[in-house]
Design a protein around this motif. Structure first.
Motif, PDB file in Angstrom:
ATOM      1  N   MET A   1     -17.762 -12.535  14.676  1.00 15.12           N
ATOM      2  CA  MET A   1     -17.161 -11.520  13.834  1.00 15.12           C
ATOM      3  C   MET A   1     -16.356 -12.198  12.738  1.00 15.12           C
ATOM      4  O   MET A   1     -15.544 -13.064  13.016  1.00 15.12           O
ATOM      5  N   THR A   2     -16.602 -11.852  11.508  1.00 12.34           N
ATOM      6  CA  THR A   2     -15.846 -12.378  10.378  1.00 12.34           C
ATOM      7  C   THR A   2     -15.130 -11.228   9.699  1.00 12.34           C
ATOM      8  O   THR A   2     -15.744 -10.207   9.384  1.00 12.34           O
ATOM      9  N   VAL A   3     -13.831 -11.402   9.501  1.00 14.67           N
ATOM     10  CA  VAL A   3     -13.009 -10.388   8.850  1.00 14.67           C
ATOM     11  C   VAL A   3     -12.188 -11.085   7.780  1.00 14.67           C
ATOM     12  O   VAL A   3     -11.640 -12.160   8.025  1.00 14.67           O
ATOM     13  N   SER A   4     -12.110 -10.501   6.613  1.00 16.28           N
ATOM     14  CA  SER A   4     -11.267 -11.038   5.548  1.00 16.28           C
ATOM     15  C   SER A   4      -9.954 -10.270   5.521  1.00 16.28           C
ATOM     16  O   SER A   4      -9.953  -9.038   5.561  1.00 16.28           O
ATOM     17  N   LYS A   5      -8.848 -10.987   5.497  1.00 11.91           N
ATOM     18  CA  LYS A   5      -7.516 -10.379   5.457  1.00 11.91           C
ATOM     19  C   LYS A   5      -6.702 -11.079   4.378  1.00 11.91           C
ATOM     20  O   LYS A   5      -6.922 -12.246   4.081  1.00 11.91           O
ATOM     21  N   ARG A   6      -5.738 -10.365   3.825  1.00 15.01           N
ATOM     22  CA  ARG A   6      -4.815 -10.960   2.858  1.00 15.01           C
ATOM     23  C   ARG A   6      -3.571 -11.446   3.594  1.00 15.01           C
ATOM     24  O   ARG A   6      -3.125 -10.821   4.552  1.00 15.01           O
ATOM     25  N   VAL A   7      -3.027 -12.535   3.109  1.00 14.41           N
ATOM     26  CA  VAL A   7      -1.766 -13.035   3.645  1.00 14.41           C
ATOM     27  C   VAL A   7      -0.645 -12.242   2.987  1.00 14.41           C
ATOM     28  O   VAL A   7      -0.597 -12.102   1.761  1.00 14.41           O
ATOM     29  N   ALA A   8       0.258 -11.703   3.802  1.00 10.04           N
ATOM     30  CA  ALA A   8       1.387 -10.920   3.288  1.00 10.04           C
ATOM     31  C   ALA A   8       2.382 -11.840   2.576  1.00 10.04           C
ATOM     32  O   ALA A   8       2.351 -13.057   2.741  1.00 10.04           O
ATOM     33  N   LYS A   9       3.276 -11.245   1.801  1.00  8.45           N
ATOM     34  CA  LYS A   9       4.308 -12.018   1.104  1.00  8.45           C
ATOM     35  C   LYS A   9       5.120 -12.856   2.081  1.00  8.45           C
ATOM     36  O   LYS A   9       5.562 -13.946   1.759  1.00  8.45           O
ATOM     37  N   SER A  10       5.280 -12.347   3.295  1.00 13.65           N
ATOM     38  CA  SER A  10       6.059 -13.061   4.313  1.00 13.65           C
ATOM     39  C   SER A  10       5.269 -14.223   4.922  1.00 13.65           C
ATOM     40  O   SER A  10       5.813 -15.021   5.668  1.00 13.65           O
ATOM     41  N   GLY A  11       3.967 -14.307   4.616  1.00  8.22           N
ATOM     42  CA  GLY A  11       3.114 -15.344   5.182  1.00  8.22           C
ATOM     43  C   GLY A  11       2.362 -14.874   6.412  1.00  8.22           C
ATOM     44  O   GLY A  11       1.590 -15.616   6.996  1.00  8.22           O
ATOM     45  N   ALA A  12       2.585 -13.632   6.825  1.00  6.03           N
ATOM     46  CA  ALA A  12       1.962 -13.102   8.039  1.00  6.03           C
ATOM     47  C   ALA A  12       0.525 -12.659   7.782  1.00  6.03           C
ATOM     48  O   ALA A  12       0.170 -12.245   6.686  1.00  6.03           O
ATOM     49  N   VAL A  13      -0.277 -12.761   8.827  1.00  8.31           N
ATOM     50  CA  VAL A  13      -1.646 -12.245   8.824  1.00  8.31           C
ATOM     51  C   VAL A  13      -1.789 -11.404  10.079  1.00  8.31           C
ATOM     52  O   VAL A  13      -1.464 -11.854  11.176  1.00  8.31           O
ATOM     53  N   THR A  14      -2.261 -10.177   9.950  1.00  2.00           N
ATOM     54  CA  THR A  14      -2.467  -9.300  11.097  1.00  2.00           C
ATOM     55  C   THR A  14      -3.874  -9.495  11.621  1.00  2.00           C
ATOM     56  O   THR A  14      -4.851  -9.401  10.882  1.00  2.00           O
ATOM     57  N   LEU A  15      -3.962  -9.782  12.929  1.00  4.37           N
ATOM     58  CA  LEU A  15      -5.276  -9.913  13.549  1.00  4.37           C
ATOM     59  C   LEU A  15      -5.816  -8.520  13.864  1.00  4.37           C
ATOM     60  O   LEU A  15      -5.102  -7.688  14.420  1.00  4.37           O
ATOM     61  N   PRO A  16      -7.067  -8.235  13.539  1.00  6.58           N
ATOM     62  CA  PRO A  16      -7.644  -6.919  13.820  1.00  6.58           C
ATOM     63  C   PRO A  16      -7.605  -6.594  15.321  1.00  6.58           C
ATOM     64  O   PRO A  16      -7.765  -7.482  16.164  1.00  6.58           O
ATOM     65  N   ARG A  17      -7.394  -5.324  15.640  1.00  9.90           N
ATOM     66  CA  ARG A  17      -7.282  -4.864  17.022  1.00  9.90           C
ATOM     67  C   ARG A  17      -8.477  -5.302  17.867  1.00  9.90           C
ATOM     68  O   ARG A  17      -8.312  -5.805  18.973  1.00  9.90           O
ATOM     69  N   GLN A  18      -9.687  -5.102  17.371  1.00  7.82           N
ATOM     70  CA  GLN A  18     -10.882  -5.445  18.149  1.00  7.82           C
ATOM     71  C   GLN A  18     -10.894  -6.936  18.488  1.00  7.82           C
ATOM     72  O   GLN A  18     -11.200  -7.334  19.613  1.00  7.82           O
TER      73      GLN A  18
END
Length: 80
Positions: A1-18
């Motif tokens: 599974m490949t998912v593209s996410k943006r890095v938040a201003k705080s540096g955090a990345v949210t991992l998808p629930r699945q």
């Protein structure tokens, strides 16, 4: 599974629930994050003895992960 996410201003990345559910990385579960030439890798943390590197029968004592065998050796040193 490949998912593209943006890095938040705080540096955090949210991992998808699945992805979290499939890997067992649920809220409160510790993870190890490492970087190498291939990128950044997030893995579920496996407690490992600080002294010998085993993953068998490891507990955290005073913030240090230690196996029963190494704990016994330390105890024996103090009994002498």
């Amino acid at each position: 599974m490949t998912v593209s996410k943006r890095v938040a201003k705080s540096g955090a990345v949210t991992l998808p629930r699945q992805l979290r559910q499939e890997t067992g990385i649920l809220p409160g579960v510790p993870v190890d994050i490492e970087a190498d030439e291939d990128g950044v890798h997030i893995r579920k943390h496996v407690p490992t003895c600080h002294f010998c590197g085993t993953v068998d029968d490891v507990k955290t004592v005073c913030g240090i992960e230690i196996c029963r065998g190494c704990a016994e050796k330390i105890r024996e040193e103090f009994e002498e």
